[in-house]
Design a protein around this motif. Sequence first.
Motif, PDB file in Angstrom:
ATOM      1  N   THR A 178       0.836  -1.187   0.000  1.00  0.00           N
ATOM      2  CA  THR A 178       0.000   0.000   0.000  1.00  0.00           C
ATOM      3  C   THR A 178       0.874   1.242   0.000  1.00  0.00           C
ATOM      4  N   SER A 179       0.466   2.241  -0.746  1.00  0.00           N
ATOM      5  CA  SER A 179       1.119   3.538  -0.750  1.00  0.00           C
ATOM      6  C   SER A 179       0.020   4.576  -0.763  1.00  0.00           C
ATOM      7  N   ASP A 180      -0.272   5.164   0.392  1.00  0.00           N
ATOM      8  CA  ASP A 180      -1.399   6.080   0.576  1.00  0.00           C
ATOM      9  C   ASP A 180      -2.684   5.374   0.155  1.00  0.00           C
ATOM     10  N   ALA A 181      -3.390   5.915  -0.849  1.00  0.00           N
ATOM     11  CA  ALA A 181      -4.658   5.331  -1.270  1.00  0.00           C
ATOM     12  C   ALA A 181      -4.476   4.284  -2.362  1.00  0.00           C
ATOM     13  N   VAL A 182      -3.244   4.009  -2.759  1.00  0.00           N
ATOM     14  CA  VAL A 182      -2.962   3.048  -3.825  1.00  0.00           C
ATOM     15  C   VAL A 182      -2.462   1.757  -3.199  1.00  0.00           C
ATOM     16  N   SER A 183      -2.986   0.629  -3.680  1.00  0.00           N
ATOM     17  CA  SER A 183      -2.529  -0.671  -3.201  1.00  0.00           C
ATOM     18  C   SER A 183      -2.575  -1.666  -4.358  1.00  0.00           C
ATOM     19  N   VAL A 184      -1.924  -2.784  -4.149  1.00  0.00           N
ATOM     20  CA  VAL A 184      -2.010  -3.890  -5.101  1.00  0.00           C
ATOM     21  C   VAL A 184      -2.461  -5.121  -4.331  1.00  0.00           C
ATOM     22  N   ARG A 185      -3.203  -5.985  -5.030  1.00  0.00           N
ATOM     23  CA  ARG A 185      -3.708  -7.211  -4.425  1.00  0.00           C
ATOM     24  C   ARG A 185      -3.525  -8.339  -5.430  1.00  0.00           C
ATOM     25  N   PRO A 186      -2.959  -9.470  -5.007  1.00  0.00           N
ATOM     26  CA  PRO A 186      -2.840 -10.593  -5.935  1.00  0.00           C
ATOM     27  C   PRO A 186      -4.211 -10.976  -6.491  1.00  0.00           C
ATOM     28  N   VAL A 243       4.642 -16.148 -12.771  1.00  0.00           N
ATOM     29  CA  VAL A 243       4.023 -14.849 -13.045  1.00  0.00           C
ATOM     30  C   VAL A 243       3.032 -14.545 -11.936  1.00  0.00           C
ATOM     31  N   GLU A 244       3.238 -13.408 -11.281  1.00  0.00           N
ATOM     32  CA  GLU A 244       2.300 -12.932 -10.264  1.00  0.00           C
ATOM     33  C   GLU A 244       1.514 -11.777 -10.866  1.00  0.00           C
ATOM     34  N   CYS A 245       0.199 -11.831 -10.761  1.00  0.00           N
ATOM     35  CA  CYS A 245      -0.654 -10.751 -11.259  1.00  0.00           C
ATOM     36  C   CYS A 245      -1.304 -10.039 -10.075  1.00  0.00           C
ATOM     37  N   PHE A 246      -1.422  -8.719 -10.207  1.00  0.00           N
ATOM     38  CA  PHE A 246      -1.963  -7.891  -9.134  1.00  0.00           C
ATOM     39  C   PHE A 246      -2.977  -6.912  -9.691  1.00  0.00           C
ATOM     40  N   LEU A 247      -4.121  -6.803  -9.025  1.00  0.00           N
ATOM     41  CA  LEU A 247      -5.025  -5.698  -9.311  1.00  0.00           C
ATOM     42  C   LEU A 247      -4.427  -4.451  -8.686  1.00  0.00           C
ATOM     43  N   VAL A 248      -4.472  -3.357  -9.406  1.00  0.00           N
ATOM     44  CA  VAL A 248      -4.058  -2.064  -8.870  1.00  0.00           C
ATOM     45  C   VAL A 248      -5.332  -1.387  -8.380  1.00  0.00           C
ATOM     46  N   ARG A 263      -7.176   1.885  -6.284  1.00  0.00           N
ATOM     47  CA  ARG A 263      -7.106   3.237  -5.722  1.00  0.00           C
ATOM     48  C   ARG A 263      -8.391   3.436  -4.930  1.00  0.00           C
ATOM     49  N   HIS A 264      -8.246   3.652  -3.651  1.00  0.00           N
ATOM     50  CA  HIS A 264      -9.402   3.756  -2.751  1.00  0.00           C
ATOM     51  C   HIS A 264     -10.322   2.541  -2.918  1.00  0.00           C
ATOM     52  N   GLY A 265      -9.720   1.349  -3.125  1.00  0.00           N
ATOM     53  CA  GLY A 265     -10.478   0.112  -3.232  1.00  0.00           C
ATOM     54  C   GLY A 265     -11.032  -0.201  -4.605  1.00  0.00           C
ATOM     55  N   GLU A 266     -10.944   0.730  -5.549  1.00  0.00           N
ATOM     56  CA  GLU A 266     -11.454   0.514  -6.905  1.00  0.00           C
ATOM     57  C   GLU A 266     -10.342  -0.016  -7.808  1.00  0.00           C
ATOM     58  N   ALA A 267     -10.646  -1.049  -8.598  1.00  0.00           N
ATOM     59  CA  ALA A 267      -9.670  -1.592  -9.551  1.00  0.00           C
ATOM     60  C   ALA A 267      -9.470  -0.588 -10.683  1.00  0.00           C
ATOM     61  N   ARG A 293      -4.380   7.978 -15.072  1.00  0.00           N
ATOM     62  CA  ARG A 293      -2.965   8.211 -15.387  1.00  0.00           C
ATOM     63  C   ARG A 293      -2.595   9.648 -15.046  1.00  0.00           C
ATOM     64  N   GLY A 294      -1.360   9.820 -14.629  1.00  0.00           N
ATOM     65  CA  GLY A 294      -0.867  11.144 -14.282  1.00  0.00           C
ATOM     66  C   GLY A 294      -1.133  11.543 -12.839  1.00  0.00           C
ATOM     67  N   ALA A 295      -1.691  10.641 -12.046  1.00  0.00           N
ATOM     68  CA  ALA A 295      -2.026  10.945 -10.649  1.00  0.00           C
ATOM     69  C   ALA A 295      -1.036  10.331  -9.673  1.00  0.00           C
ATOM     70  N   GLY A 296       0.076   9.774 -10.166  1.00  0.00           N
ATOM     71  CA  GLY A 296       1.079   9.187  -9.289  1.00  0.00           C
ATOM     72  C   GLY A 296       0.832   7.727  -8.951  1.00  0.00           C
ATOM     73  N   ILE A 297      -0.204   7.138  -9.522  1.00  0.00           N
ATOM     74  CA  ILE A 297      -0.520   5.744  -9.223  1.00  0.00           C
ATOM     75  C   ILE A 297       0.565   4.821  -9.764  1.00  0.00           C
ATOM     76  N   GLY A 298       1.024   5.075 -10.968  1.00  0.00           N
ATOM     77  CA  GLY A 298       2.088   4.255 -11.553  1.00  0.00           C
ATOM     78  C   GLY A 298       3.341   4.262 -10.705  1.00  0.00           C
ATOM     79  N   ARG A 299       3.723   5.434 -10.218  1.00  0.00           N
ATOM     80  CA  ARG A 299       4.900   5.536  -9.355  1.00  0.00           C
ATOM     81  C   ARG A 299       4.711   4.735  -8.072  1.00  0.00           C
ATOM     82  N   ALA A 300       3.521   4.824  -7.486  1.00  0.00           N
ATOM     83  CA  ALA A 300       3.254   4.091  -6.247  1.00  0.00           C
ATOM     84  C   ALA A 300       3.321   2.584  -6.488  1.00  0.00           C
ATOM     85  N   VAL A 301       2.757   2.115  -7.588  1.00  0.00           N
ATOM     86  CA  VAL A 301       2.765   0.682  -7.889  1.00  0.00           C
ATOM     87  C   VAL A 301       4.188   0.201  -8.149  1.00  0.00           C
TER      88      VAL A 301
END
Length: 157
Positions: free
Chosen positions: A3-11, A55-60, A62-66, A92-100
């Motif tokens: 998790t990074s602030d409101a951004v998270s990844v889940r297998p 291969v590990e896959c993750f949903l990205v 933001r605030h719980g939304e894929a 895109r452009g909101a810093g989500i890519g950097r957090a992931v």
Amino acid sequence: MGTSDAVSVRPTSAADFAELRALFDDPSFHGWGGPSPLPDAVIRAKYLGARLPEVECFLVLRHGEAVGLAQLHAADDRHSGGMDLILLARVRGAGIGRAVVSILVERARSVHGWSRLTVDPEGPPCLVRLPPGPRTLHWLALLTIVSACDDSSPALR
């Protein structure tokens, strides 16, 4: 998971099929993972955990939304690997890519012990050696990745 602030990844798991179907139906995903529309069978075979542990896959999330999909995939040498990432155009452009990238670089180093990671191996080459040492060195490596890849990779924009 990470998790990074409101951004998270889940297998991903079989329970995530509907969310993945919606992502792959979005025009910003067209052409990613194969010709569009991507058949249900391909989504199930490639993105719901069937290729573990290579291969590990993750949903990205933001605030719980894929809002995207990320993958870590091991190289043949098992000491390095690759990362793929795609986000919905509207986020895109909101810093989500950097957090992931930050979350998955840490996972590549700490969980898998990888010493090298290629970000988006099919796009512009962005390679970084992951230092085994203190977190400050890790962040220097991360900044190198983001600086080299963020502006040229459509999935991270």
